[in-house]
Write a protein that holds these residues in place. Structure first.
Motif, PDB file in Angstrom:
ATOM      1  N   THR A  90       0.766  -1.213  -0.072  1.00 36.14           N
ATOM      2  CA  THR A  90      -0.056   0.068  -0.075  1.00 36.14           C
ATOM      3  C   THR A  90       0.772   1.421   0.068  1.00 36.14           C
ATOM      4  N   ILE A  91       1.811   1.404   0.820  1.00 37.15           N
ATOM      5  CA  ILE A  91       2.752   2.411   0.975  1.00 37.15           C
ATOM      6  C   ILE A  91       3.465   2.679  -0.106  1.00 37.15           C
ATOM      7  N   SER A  92       3.822   1.597  -0.985  1.00 36.56           N
ATOM      8  CA  SER A  92       4.798   1.540  -2.083  1.00 36.56           C
ATOM      9  C   SER A  92       4.189   2.454  -3.125  1.00 36.56           C
ATOM     10  N   ILE A  93       2.780   1.894  -3.354  1.00 33.83           N
ATOM     11  CA  ILE A  93       1.942   2.315  -4.454  1.00 33.83           C
ATOM     12  C   ILE A  93       1.685   3.652  -4.192  1.00 33.83           C
ATOM     13  N   TYR A  94       1.120   4.049  -3.030  1.00 28.20           N
ATOM     14  CA  TYR A  94       0.844   5.546  -2.938  1.00 28.20           C
ATOM     15  C   TYR A  94       2.037   6.390  -3.177  1.00 28.20           C
ATOM     16  N   ILE A  95       3.204   5.900  -2.623  1.00 28.70           N
ATOM     17  CA  ILE A  95       4.217   7.009  -2.794  1.00 28.70           C
ATOM     18  C   ILE A  95       4.913   6.958  -4.362  1.00 28.70           C
ATOM     19  N   ILE A  96       4.608   5.874  -4.971  1.00 29.59           N
ATOM     20  CA  ILE A  96       5.096   5.887  -6.410  1.00 29.59           C
ATOM     21  C   ILE A  96       4.210   6.361  -7.191  1.00 29.59           C
ATOM     22  N   THR A  97       2.806   6.498  -6.981  1.00 33.04           N
ATOM     23  CA  THR A  97       1.883   7.260  -7.707  1.00 33.04           C
ATOM     24  C   THR A  97       1.928   8.677  -7.467  1.00 33.04           C
TER      25      THR A  97
END
Length: 430
Positions: A90-97
């Motif tokens: 979750t955190i990875s996708i949020y930060i990448i987007t």
């Protein structure tokens, strides 16, 4: 007799913005409907002082809001050991987007050049541009030697790093020991949000004074610049929603985007009207569970976290606004400064509260991080409320799509509910 409905803040800001623009137009030297000497009196004793006070009130909250919101937001994630795969995904996708979002904003702003051909002069602000800092120094200097000194010097990247480390440490130590500190930061965060609420109540007057001064003194070309700025942001929001988020839903989660948007439309309209991810959160959770089929165990973590750290629409605004303001004042931005903008805006999104008006606070932080004049916010704050409504829609839609993606990967998505055509209508008034 029925009581008259009071105008909400959004309507007041828009109304005062239009009135300020009208006064600026009739006072403009190029039009001269109102004798300019009368405007000069208003500008000296009303517009300029009130406008400066409003900008100072925004500057005042930058450091405390970023520090407290980040510590509080990171700490509320909970026991880091329990996050596991879901937390990392979750955190990875949020930060990448978020990083992709601000990059889209920067690229479009550099291509469209909404602030070009401006008549603004940096000399009028008593401002001196900072020299470019090598990229390696940016990375090294992210670690503060003295956090208190970083706060007094408004070194935002250092403040962000220290805040995140403090928040993580509070989740890692004994809960009995950290409870008092966590309660303190939670209460302090509420206090800062309340101060922001107070300041935003004065926003209509501040916007009126700022926009009147801008249009009266800068000429008609500023209106064209402002229109291009709005179009650039709206285009960036549209591209991010249709390409990035719809792409994630289609190719990673392998779900039908048409069904998603049809079922999620009610949440999007609510987000547009409230301009608040937090206000939309209960309805978002209800729809994601009952209409889209995500389990409570997943959405109970991903959606509240998204309302805290996933601010892609705000990141787009900050990227476009940074380039726009630099172009207005004819300030060249180096590649290392662009990287700083991406880093600062991405990390700052973790601590951006999901309430109206906070975007301007974090924008001033981004501007300060590369040495641009915070006073440039005066050019855009009048129309920001309208754009805020649009970027909130992108924010909450991103929260839901990332939640679907994570749920699908964890086998926590009921496909039968997602593809069900006959939907039970939810009563949001209850």
């Amino acid at each position: 007799m029925q009581k008259k409905k009071k105008l909400n803040l959004s309507t007041k800001i828009l109304l005062f913005m239009l009135l300020g623009a009208l006064l600026g137009l009739i006072s403009n030297k190029e039009i001269s409907i109102l004798p300019y000497k009368y405007y000069e009196i208003l500008e000296t004793y009303i517009f300029s002082p009130i406008g400066k006070m409003f900008i100072n009130s925004i500057k005042m909250l930058v450091v405390p809001m970023v520090f407290v919101s980040l510590v509080n937001g990171v700490a509320q994630i909970g026991d880091l050991k329990k996050l596991g795969r879901v937390g990392v995904k979750t955190i990875s996708i949020y930060i990448i987007t978020t990083a992709i979002a601000i990059t889209i904003g920067l690229i479009l702003a550099l291509l469209i050049k909404p602030g070009s051909n401006s008549t603004l002069s940096i000399a009028n602000l008593n401002f001196k541009a900072q020299n470019s800092i090598p990229f390696i120094d940016i990375i090294v200097n992210m670690i503060p030697t003295n956090p208190l000194k970083s706060m007094t010097e408004d070194n935002m990247l250092q403040i962000i790093v220290f805040s995140i480390l403090l928040g993580v440490s509070l989740t890692s130590i004994n809960k009995d020991k950290s409870k008092t500190i966590l309660n303190f930061f939670d209460a302090l965060n509420d206090c800062i949000l309340k101060i922001i609420e107070f300041i935003m109540k004065t926003a209509p007057v501040g916007v009126f004074c700022l926009i009147a001064k801008v249009i009266a003194t800068l000429g008609l070309s500023s209106i064209i610049n402002l229109a291009l700025y709005m179009l650039t942001i709206l285009l960036a929001l549209f591209l991010h929603l249709t390409l990035v988020y719809t792409g994630i839903l289609t190719f990673i989660a392998k779900l039908n985007p048409i069904i998603f948007f049809k079922k999620f439309w009610s949440v999007m309209t609510l987000a547009f009207s409230t301009s608040s991810s937090n206000a939309t959160l209960p309805v978002n959770m209800d729809v994601v569970e009952k209409k889209l089929g995500v389990s409570k165990s997943i959405l109970g973590f991903t959606l509240p976290l998204g309302a805290t750290i996933n601010m892609d629409g705000t990141a787009i605004m900050q990227g476009v606004a940074t380039i726009f303001i630099a172009q207005l004042f004819n300030i060249n931005i180096s590649l290392s400064q662009l990287v700083t903008v991406v880093l600062t805006a991405t990390l700052a999104s973790i601590g951006t509260a999901g309430v109206p008006g906070v975007g301007m606070i974090t924008l001033s932080m981004v501007l300060q991080s590369i040495g641009l004049p915070v006073e440039g916010i005066a050019m855009i704050i009048g129309v920001d409320r309208i754009l805020d409504m649009c970027r909130t829609v992108v924010n909450i839609t991103g929260d839901a799509i990332v939640t679907l993606c994570v749920a699908k990967s964890e086998n926590e998505l009921d496909a039968e509910i997602f593809y069900k055509t006959e939907e039970t209508q939810l009563n949001f008034s209850e």
